[in-house]
Design an enzyme around this catalytic site. Structure first.
Site, short mmCIF file in Angstrom:
data_model
loop_
_atom_site.label_atom_id
_atom_site.label_comp_id
_atom_site.label_asym_id
_atom_site.label_seq_id
_atom_site.Cartn_x
_atom_site.Cartn_y
_atom_site.Cartn_z
N HIS A 70 72.72 80.88 61.41
CA HIS A 70 73.37 82.20 61.27
C HIS A 70 74.70 82.12 60.51
O HIS A 70 75.52 83.03 60.61
CB HIS A 70 73.61 82.82 62.65
CG HIS A 70 72.35 83.26 63.33
ND1 HIS A 70 72.19 83.27 64.70
CD2 HIS A 70 71.17 83.70 62.81
CE1 HIS A 70 70.97 83.71 64.99
NE2 HIS A 70 70.33 83.96 63.88
N GLU A 88 70.41 79.46 83.41
CA GLU A 88 69.44 80.55 83.70
C GLU A 88 68.16 80.28 82.95
O GLU A 88 68.18 79.72 81.84
CB GLU A 88 69.98 81.90 83.19
CG GLU A 88 71.38 82.27 83.66
CD GLU A 88 71.44 82.61 85.12
OE1 GLU A 88 70.39 83.00 85.68
OE2 GLU A 88 72.53 82.46 85.71
P1 NAD Z 1 72.94 84.57 74.14
O1 NAD Z 1 74.34 85.04 74.08
O2 NAD Z 1 71.84 85.51 73.94
O3 NAD Z 1 72.68 83.80 75.54
C1 NAD Z 1 73.43 82.73 75.94
C2 NAD Z 1 72.58 81.76 76.75
O4 NAD Z 1 73.44 80.72 77.19
C3 NAD Z 1 71.94 82.34 78.01
O5 NAD Z 1 70.61 81.90 78.10
C4 NAD Z 1 72.78 81.76 79.16
O6 NAD Z 1 72.07 81.60 80.36
C5 NAD Z 1 73.18 80.44 78.55
N1 NAD Z 1 74.39 79.84 79.13
C6 NAD Z 1 75.46 80.43 79.70
N2 NAD Z 1 76.36 79.52 80.10
C7 NAD Z 1 75.85 78.31 79.75
C8 NAD Z 1 76.30 76.97 79.88
N3 NAD Z 1 77.48 76.67 80.44
N4 NAD Z 1 75.51 75.98 79.40
C9 NAD Z 1 74.31 76.24 78.83
N5 NAD Z 1 73.83 77.49 78.68
C10 NAD Z 1 74.59 78.51 79.14
O7 NAD Z 1 72.84 83.38 73.16
P2 NAD Z 1 71.73 83.01 72.15
O8 NAD Z 1 70.36 83.24 72.62
O9 NAD Z 1 72.08 81.67 71.73
O10 NAD Z 1 71.99 84.10 71.01
C11 NAD Z 1 72.55 83.64 69.93
C12 NAD Z 1 73.28 84.66 69.16
O11 NAD Z 1 74.58 84.80 69.64
C13 NAD Z 1 73.39 84.07 67.82
O12 NAD Z 1 73.08 85.01 66.89
C14 NAD Z 1 74.85 83.62 67.65
O13 NAD Z 1 75.24 83.75 66.32
C15 NAD Z 1 75.56 84.54 68.57
N6 NAD Z 1 76.76 84.06 69.24
C16 NAD Z 1 77.35 82.89 68.87
C17 NAD Z 1 78.46 82.46 69.56
C18 NAD Z 1 79.09 81.17 69.13
O14 NAD Z 1 79.08 80.86 67.95
N7 NAD Z 1 79.61 80.40 70.08
C19 NAD Z 1 78.98 83.20 70.62
C20 NAD Z 1 78.36 84.41 70.95
C21 NAD Z 1 77.23 84.83 70.25
#
Ligand code: NAD
Length: 248
Positions: A122, A219
């Site tokens: 992304h 989760e």
């Molecule tokens: P999501 O936001 O849909 O879900 C996050 C997932 O992480 C969930 O399944 C949750 O249970 C899990 N989670 C929460 N705490 C955790 C931990 N400590 N260790 C492991 N897992 C944990 O995320 P997604 O499905 O990866 O969606 C991705 C989208 O979100 C992408 O498009 C991305 O670009 C964007 N995004 C990126 C960031 C980043 O760059 N850090 C932050 C927010 C969103």
């Protein structure tokens, strides 16, 4: 943490034996770095309307979009640093165990931890791109004091160089991801709901080629029942420290 020590030992054994190990990461891997995910409790979408990341909305209302984006992404990212899960992947790459990280994240944490074969599905928030001439600027070269930031060549609005809703996946990242995941005999899925498309279909390529799927997530996700062989239930950073202790 629900995962047992036996499962950690089993995961370390599978990783050590892998011939082509690939990691597929989502927002969850960066939660212990202080960056909230999109979905779930405390997630970004519980406070902001997702439309600010819609490309049509951005084109029509760049200021409104940028005001939210700079708060959501740039304020968190500036203070964030990699956690034990990012460092474990970096060490595994350095030791020749891990062939590639395919990440949905845009936070640059895998590079900062030391991984070099990182496919950013992304894009990356550290880069901004001119909506008119396409010139790319590193964030450090651009001031966000006045929004929206503008191109120094033609004064057009700069857009963060990550994928917005309604935009396609960068061609090179899309094809490299399919290449790498097709070669995987072991795939680690870390911190992803599996709900974001088309990224969410990538693990099924590995599965259909017979790869062993190890998943780390506190989760259950869309992958857990559909394809996960070894589910390590718990936070990525905490579990990575344990895996590291059995692996090295
Ligand atoms: P999501 O936001 O849909 O879900 C996050 C997932 O992480 C969930 O399944 C949750 O249970 C899990 N989670 C929460 N705490 C955790 C931990 N400590 N260790 C492991 N897992 C944990 O995320 P997604 O499905 O990866 O969606 C991705 C989208 O979100 C992408 O498009 C991305 O670009 C964007 N995004 C990126 C960031 C980043 O760059 N850090 C932050 C927010 C969103």
């Amino acid at each position: 943490m629900v995962c047992s020590e036996q499962d950690i030992i089993k995961a370390a054994g599978i990783i050590a034996e892998a011939k082509h190990l690939v990691a597929f990461t989502g927002a969850g891997i960066s939660v212990e770095s202080g960056i909230p995910p999109f979905r779930g409790e405390g997630g970004i979408w519980s406070k902001h309307d997702p439309s600010i990341l819609d490309i049509d909305f951005f084109c029509k209302h760049p200021l409104e979009s940028w005001e939210a984006i700079s708060k959501i992404f740039y304020e968190y990212f500036i203070d964030a640093s990699p956690n034990a899960a990012h460092y474990l992947l970096a060490r595994m790459e350095k030791e020749g165990m891990l062939k590639a990280v395919i990440t949905q994240n845009i936070d640059n944490m895998h590079y900062e931890a030391g991984n070099r074969t990182v496919i950013e599905y992304h894009g990356n928030s550290k880069w901004l791109k001119c909506s008119l001439c396409g010139e790319r600027f590193e964030l450090s070269e651009v001031s966000l004091d006045t929004l929206p930031p503008r191109c120094s060549m033609d004064n057009e609005v700069l857009k963060p160089d990550f994928v917005f809703f309604g935009e396609g996946i960068p061609t090179e990242a899309a094809s490299r991801s399919v290449d790498e995941i097709s070669k995987a005999d072991v795939l680690m899925i870390i911190g992803s709901t599996g709900e974001v498309m088309p990224a969410g279909v990538l693990p099924s390529i590995a599965k259909s080629n017979g790869a062993i799927i190890i998943e780390i997530n506190p989760e259950r996700s869309a992958f857990t029942d559909a394809m996960t062989d070894l589910y390590l239930q718990g936070p990525a950073g905490e579990l990575s420290t344990l895996i590291d202790s059995y692996l090295f």
